[in-house]
Motif scaffolding. Structure first.
Motif, PDB file in Angstrom:
ATOM      1  N   GLU A 141     -43.781 -49.540 -61.821  1.00  0.00           N
ATOM      2  CA  GLU A 141     -42.776 -48.490 -61.969  1.00  0.00           C
ATOM      3  C   GLU A 141     -43.343 -47.107 -61.688  1.00  0.00           C
ATOM      4  O   GLU A 141     -42.603 -46.171 -61.381  1.00  0.00           O
ATOM      5  CB  GLU A 141     -42.142 -48.530 -63.353  1.00  0.00           C
ATOM      6  CG  GLU A 141     -43.073 -48.162 -64.484  1.00  0.00           C
ATOM      7  CD  GLU A 141     -42.417 -48.285 -65.849  1.00  0.00           C
ATOM      8  OE1 GLU A 141     -42.974 -47.752 -66.820  1.00  0.00           O
ATOM      9  OE2 GLU A 141     -41.334 -48.910 -65.931  1.00  0.00           O
ATOM     10  N   ASN A 142     -44.673 -46.981 -61.758  1.00  0.00           N
ATOM     11  CA  ASN A 142     -45.280 -45.690 -61.464  1.00  0.00           C
ATOM     12  C   ASN A 142     -45.338 -45.388 -59.973  1.00  0.00           C
ATOM     13  O   ASN A 142     -45.694 -44.278 -59.581  1.00  0.00           O
ATOM     14  CB  ASN A 142     -46.694 -45.640 -62.065  1.00  0.00           C
ATOM     15  CG  ASN A 142     -46.683 -45.494 -63.569  1.00  0.00           C
ATOM     16  OD1 ASN A 142     -46.392 -44.433 -64.106  1.00  0.00           O
ATOM     17  ND2 ASN A 142     -46.968 -46.579 -64.263  1.00  0.00           N
ATOM     18  N   VAL A 144     -42.616 -45.493 -58.205  1.00  0.00           N
ATOM     19  CA  VAL A 144     -41.296 -44.969 -57.847  1.00  0.00           C
ATOM     20  C   VAL A 144     -41.424 -43.561 -57.264  1.00  0.00           C
ATOM     21  O   VAL A 144     -40.681 -43.173 -56.360  1.00  0.00           O
ATOM     22  CB  VAL A 144     -40.356 -44.964 -59.073  1.00  0.00           C
ATOM     23  CG1 VAL A 144     -39.054 -44.217 -58.759  1.00  0.00           C
ATOM     24  CG2 VAL A 144     -40.036 -46.386 -59.498  1.00  0.00           C
ATOM     25  N   GLU A 145     -42.395 -42.814 -57.765  1.00  0.00           N
ATOM     26  CA  GLU A 145     -42.601 -41.459 -57.250  1.00  0.00           C
ATOM     27  C   GLU A 145     -42.930 -41.479 -55.755  1.00  0.00           C
ATOM     28  O   GLU A 145     -42.446 -40.648 -54.988  1.00  0.00           O
ATOM     29  CB  GLU A 145     -43.734 -40.786 -58.026  1.00  0.00           C
ATOM     30  CG  GLU A 145     -43.955 -39.326 -57.651  1.00  0.00           C
ATOM     31  CD  GLU A 145     -45.044 -38.674 -58.492  1.00  0.00           C
ATOM     32  OE1 GLU A 145     -45.588 -37.644 -58.042  1.00  0.00           O
ATOM     33  OE2 GLU A 145     -45.346 -39.198 -59.587  1.00  0.00           O
ATOM     34  N   SER A 148     -39.776 -42.504 -53.870  1.00  0.00           N
ATOM     35  CA  SER A 148     -38.832 -41.385 -53.853  1.00  0.00           C
ATOM     36  C   SER A 148     -39.234 -40.359 -52.798  1.00  0.00           C
ATOM     37  O   SER A 148     -38.395 -39.890 -52.008  1.00  0.00           O
ATOM     38  CB  SER A 148     -38.774 -40.726 -55.230  1.00  0.00           C
ATOM     39  OG  SER A 148     -37.844 -39.665 -55.251  1.00  0.00           O
ATOM     40  N   GLU A 149     -40.508 -40.021 -52.761  1.00  0.00           N
ATOM     41  CA  GLU A 149     -40.995 -39.041 -51.784  1.00  0.00           C
ATOM     42  C   GLU A 149     -40.802 -39.541 -50.350  1.00  0.00           C
ATOM     43  O   GLU A 149     -40.323 -38.813 -49.477  1.00  0.00           O
ATOM     44  CB  GLU A 149     -42.472 -38.751 -52.034  1.00  0.00           C
ATOM     45  CG  GLU A 149     -43.090 -37.783 -51.032  1.00  0.00           C
ATOM     46  CD  GLU A 149     -44.587 -37.626 -51.232  1.00  0.00           C
ATOM     47  OE1 GLU A 149     -45.276 -37.245 -50.263  1.00  0.00           O
ATOM     48  OE2 GLU A 149     -45.087 -37.886 -52.354  1.00  0.00           O
ATOM     49  N   ARG A 347     -32.019 -33.373 -56.224  1.00  0.00           N
ATOM     50  CA  ARG A 347     -33.267 -33.706 -56.927  1.00  0.00           C
ATOM     51  C   ARG A 347     -33.751 -35.100 -56.556  1.00  0.00           C
ATOM     52  O   ARG A 347     -32.959 -35.995 -56.252  1.00  0.00           O
ATOM     53  CB  ARG A 347     -33.064 -33.597 -58.439  1.00  0.00           C
ATOM     54  CG  ARG A 347     -32.147 -34.650 -59.040  1.00  0.00           C
ATOM     55  CD  ARG A 347     -32.147 -34.592 -60.563  1.00  0.00           C
ATOM     56  NE  ARG A 347     -31.252 -35.590 -61.157  1.00  0.00           N
ATOM     57  CZ  ARG A 347     -31.581 -36.862 -61.342  1.00  0.00           C
ATOM     58  NH1 ARG A 347     -32.776 -37.305 -60.955  1.00  0.00           N
ATOM     59  NH2 ARG A 347     -30.721 -37.713 -61.905  1.00  0.00           N
ATOM     60  N   THR A 350     -35.781 -40.666 -59.933  1.00  0.00           N
ATOM     61  CA  THR A 350     -36.826 -41.044 -60.881  1.00  0.00           C
ATOM     62  C   THR A 350     -36.619 -42.496 -61.320  1.00  0.00           C
ATOM     63  O   THR A 350     -35.566 -43.080 -61.071  1.00  0.00           O
ATOM     64  CB  THR A 350     -36.799 -40.137 -62.126  1.00  0.00           C
ATOM     65  OG1 THR A 350     -35.570 -40.378 -62.850  1.00  0.00           O
ATOM     66  CG2 THR A 350     -36.893 -38.666 -61.738  1.00  0.00           C
ATOM     67  N   LYS A 351     -37.612 -43.044 -61.997  1.00  0.00           N
ATOM     68  CA  LYS A 351     -37.498 -44.431 -62.459  1.00  0.00           C
ATOM     69  C   LYS A 351     -36.366 -44.596 -63.466  1.00  0.00           C
ATOM     70  O   LYS A 351     -35.758 -45.670 -63.553  1.00  0.00           O
ATOM     71  CB  LYS A 351     -38.815 -44.922 -63.037  1.00  0.00           C
ATOM     72  CG  LYS A 351     -39.318 -44.149 -64.242  1.00  0.00           C
ATOM     73  CD  LYS A 351     -40.701 -44.637 -64.660  1.00  0.00           C
ATOM     74  CE  LYS A 351     -41.229 -43.849 -65.839  1.00  0.00           C
ATOM     75  NZ  LYS A 351     -42.617 -44.260 -66.217  1.00  0.00           N
ATOM     76  N   GLU A 352     -36.045 -43.533 -64.223  1.00  0.00           N
ATOM     77  CA  GLU A 352     -34.933 -43.605 -65.179  1.00  0.00           C
ATOM     78  C   GLU A 352     -33.590 -43.717 -64.452  1.00  0.00           C
ATOM     79  O   GLU A 352     -32.663 -44.381 -64.927  1.00  0.00           O
ATOM     80  CB  GLU A 352     -34.934 -42.370 -66.092  1.00  0.00           C
ATOM     81  CG  GLU A 352     -36.059 -42.324 -67.111  1.00  0.00           C
ATOM     82  CD  GLU A 352     -37.397 -41.947 -66.510  1.00  0.00           C
ATOM     83  OE1 GLU A 352     -38.445 -42.248 -67.129  1.00  0.00           O
ATOM     84  OE2 GLU A 352     -37.397 -41.341 -65.413  1.00  0.00           O
ATOM     85  N   ASP A 353     -33.502 -43.087 -63.290  1.00  0.00           N
ATOM     86  CA  ASP A 353     -32.260 -43.160 -62.500  1.00  0.00           C
ATOM     87  C   ASP A 353     -31.976 -44.588 -62.052  1.00  0.00           C
ATOM     88  O   ASP A 353     -30.821 -45.041 -62.047  1.00  0.00           O
ATOM     89  CB  ASP A 353     -32.352 -42.256 -61.267  1.00  0.00           C
ATOM     90  CG  ASP A 353     -32.453 -40.788 -61.613  1.00  0.00           C
ATOM     91  OD1 ASP A 353     -31.851 -40.380 -62.625  1.00  0.00           O
ATOM     92  OD2 ASP A 353     -33.137 -40.054 -60.885  1.00  0.00           O
ATOM     93  N   THR A 460     -34.387 -47.482 -53.950  1.00  0.00           N
ATOM     94  CA  THR A 460     -34.696 -46.063 -53.751  1.00  0.00           C
ATOM     95  C   THR A 460     -34.303 -45.610 -52.354  1.00  0.00           C
ATOM     96  O   THR A 460     -33.704 -44.540 -52.173  1.00  0.00           O
ATOM     97  CB  THR A 460     -36.198 -45.807 -53.980  1.00  0.00           C
ATOM     98  OG1 THR A 460     -36.572 -46.277 -55.272  1.00  0.00           O
ATOM     99  CG2 THR A 460     -36.518 -44.323 -53.892  1.00  0.00           C
TER     100      THR A 460
END
Length: 518
Positions: A141-142, A144-145, A148-149, A347, A350-353, A460
């Motif tokens: 899950e880390n 995801v950043e 996303s990028e 924006r 994020t993983k919460e999304d 994503t």
């Protein structure tokens, strides 16, 4: 005269002895139906001599034929006996007990070696123990950043193609996934999105096509004969590009870890390693230094992650977007959900999304059901196996586990099995009699350890595209979509995922005002 007689009789005697030794196999195979297209001696080989689309059509037709014969048919590929299975109860037994990959995988091993997916069981068991913790959800899950990028870059690159008509989105998707995989697996930014002609990507795509061609064409299979064909030098050139690139990354990573003193770590702490790449984790978790993975073993695992991760995710994104273009009502439901989560903001995700995008997840799963990136898994049968359906698979045969077929079997998915219906994955509706009815990333002990990673990457990317663009294509009037597909190791769309994009927001003009896009 005697010499002529010997020349005639010896082959006949050898053939008789060959068949006598395999009489048990013939006996068990006899009651199982075969396709009508099967011919003497060559079996079904002639049906697998066409292009990659023809091959996929043949295999999907065999899968549909299984539905008429209690989920199983047999086919001879020359002297080799294969069974095609779609019954989930039978598949569960096969995938849990037949762990050895079929010999056809040897052509992939020539490219990536003994990476976890394709390794013999003796090698796979050790490496699986190391890979599983590296793919734990809390670590994955880390990433995801990174997804996303890279998905933001994907959306930006697509802006030049918006409102310009139909185009193939495949080059954009494959470079997005390659950038994501290389950064998360190796810690390397290859900038494939900025350079679509990346030698590594071109080599990987070409070699996979060559491997698939070799698997299904018997005359290309013997090594000594393959060297005489023009494909061989190209195959070797592509393999060298991939190996040299990966070896260079591993060498630099070894030096980096040595300088940081991390190679002395035997165990890993989640807080310490959560920002590390898979290569970091594989070096450290395997023991590091001389006790851990060798450079060759690291190359094999990293190449496996690169090949599997790049194509699998790109294919899944492509089919999802293609289906949403065919069914605009479903696309608008996804966009409405995205708008509820993000509003009009730009924006990053994020993983919460991701946790809130429930309908998007159902759409992705339905896409994976209808168009699984890996539609077939092939295993060896080393000992006779009695299946729940009552059939017995003889030792020495091979099994084609048809994910394509089991995902479309009306017996388990209902009469609308071929229809696109994301809501079949609603909690109140998704109640399969056997979990092996849905296995887009395989199942059993040798399932894909990176399925969570792939799902995050796919969701994503799709969300980044749909937040900015409306995906447009020929609207499907039937609830059952038809997409022409081919088998290049992964199952891909023949048209390269042709679609069009329309901006959802006005595009700023040169003077800073907005030009309304109809």
């Amino acid at each position: 005269m005697l010499l002529v007689l010997l020349i005639v009789l010896l082959p006949l005697a050898w053939m008789a002895m060959f068949k006598y030794r395999r009489r048990h196999m013939y006996k068990l195979a006899r009651p199982i139906p075969a396709p009508e297209v099967e011919l003497p001696v060559i079996g079904i080989a002639h049906k697998l001599m066409g292009n990659t689309e023809d091959i996929m059509t043949t295999l999907s037709n065999f899968s549909y034929e299984c539905t008429k014969h209690n989920g199983i048919i047999k086919g001879w590929l020359g002297h080799i006996l294969y069974f095609v299975l779609i019954n989930p109860a039978d598949l569960e037994v096969v995938l849990k007990t037949c762990l050895e990959k079929d010999d056809l995988h040897r052509f992939l091993r020539k490219v990536i070696g003994y990476g976890g997916i394709f390794a013999p069981v003796s090698i796979w068991r050790r490496r699986r123990k190391i890979l599983v913790p590296a793919f734990s959800p809390k670590i994955v899950e880390n990433f995801v950043e990174v997804f996303s990028e890279q998905s933001e870059r994907l959306a930006e690159r697509l802006d030049a193609r918006a409102d310009t008509g139909t185009f193939s989105i495949w080059p954009y998707l494959s470079t997005y996934t390659l950038d994501s995989v290389c950064e998360t697996a190796m810690g390397v930014k290859v900038n494939a999105q900025g350079n679509p002609n990346s030698p590594y990507l071109l080599a990987m795509n070409k070699v996979l096509n060559l491997v698939c061609e070799r698997i299904f064409h018997l005359w290309l299979q013997p090594d000594w004969l393959y060297r005489l064909f023009p494909q061989y030098p190209e195959h070797q050139r592509c393999v060298k590009i991939m190996h040299d690139f990966t070896d260079d990354v591993i060498k630099k990573k070894r030096e980096e870890i040595k300088n940081q003193g991390q190679n002395k770590t035997k165990d890993y702490d989640l807080g310490t390693y959560k920002r590390k790449t898979f290569l970091d984790l594989l070096i450290s978790v395997s023991g590091g230094g001389e006790k851990g993975y060798t450079d060759v073993e690291l190359r094999e695992e990293v190449l496996t992650l690169s090949v599997a991760g790049t194509d699998t995710s790109a294919v899944a994104v492509g089919y999802t977007l293609k289906l949403l273009a065919m069914y605009p009502a479903a696309q608008e439901k996804v966009y409405k959900e995205l708008h509820e989560v993000f509003g009009d903001s730009d924006r990053p995700l994020t993983k919460e999304d991701l946790m809130q995008l429930k309908y998007l997840e159902r759409v992705v799963k339905e896409s994976l059901r209808l168009y699984p990136p890996v539609p077939f898994i092939i295993r060896k049968v080393l000992e006779d196996i009695k299946l729940p359906s009552g059939r017995i698979l003889p030792a020495g045969s091979g099994v084609v586990c048809s994910i394509w077929g089991t995902h479309r079997d009306p017996k388990y998915w209902g009469p609308d099995a071929d229809n696109f219906d994301p809501d079949r994955f609603l909690p109140e509706r998704f109640n399969l009699a056997n979990t092996y009815s849905f296995m887009p990333f395989s199942s059993g002990p040798r399932n894909c350890v990176g399925y969570q990673y792939a799902l995050m990457s796919v969701k994503t990317a799709v969300s980044a595209v749909l937040r900015r663009y409306r995906v447009v294509g020929k609207e499907e009037t039937s609830p059952a979509p038809t997409i022409r597909v081919k088998l290049d190791v992964m199952m891909k769309a023949v048209d390269g995922y042709q679609l069009a994009l329309e901006r959802r927001r006005p595009k700023p003009t040169a003077n800073g005002t907005s030009k309304i896009i109809n």
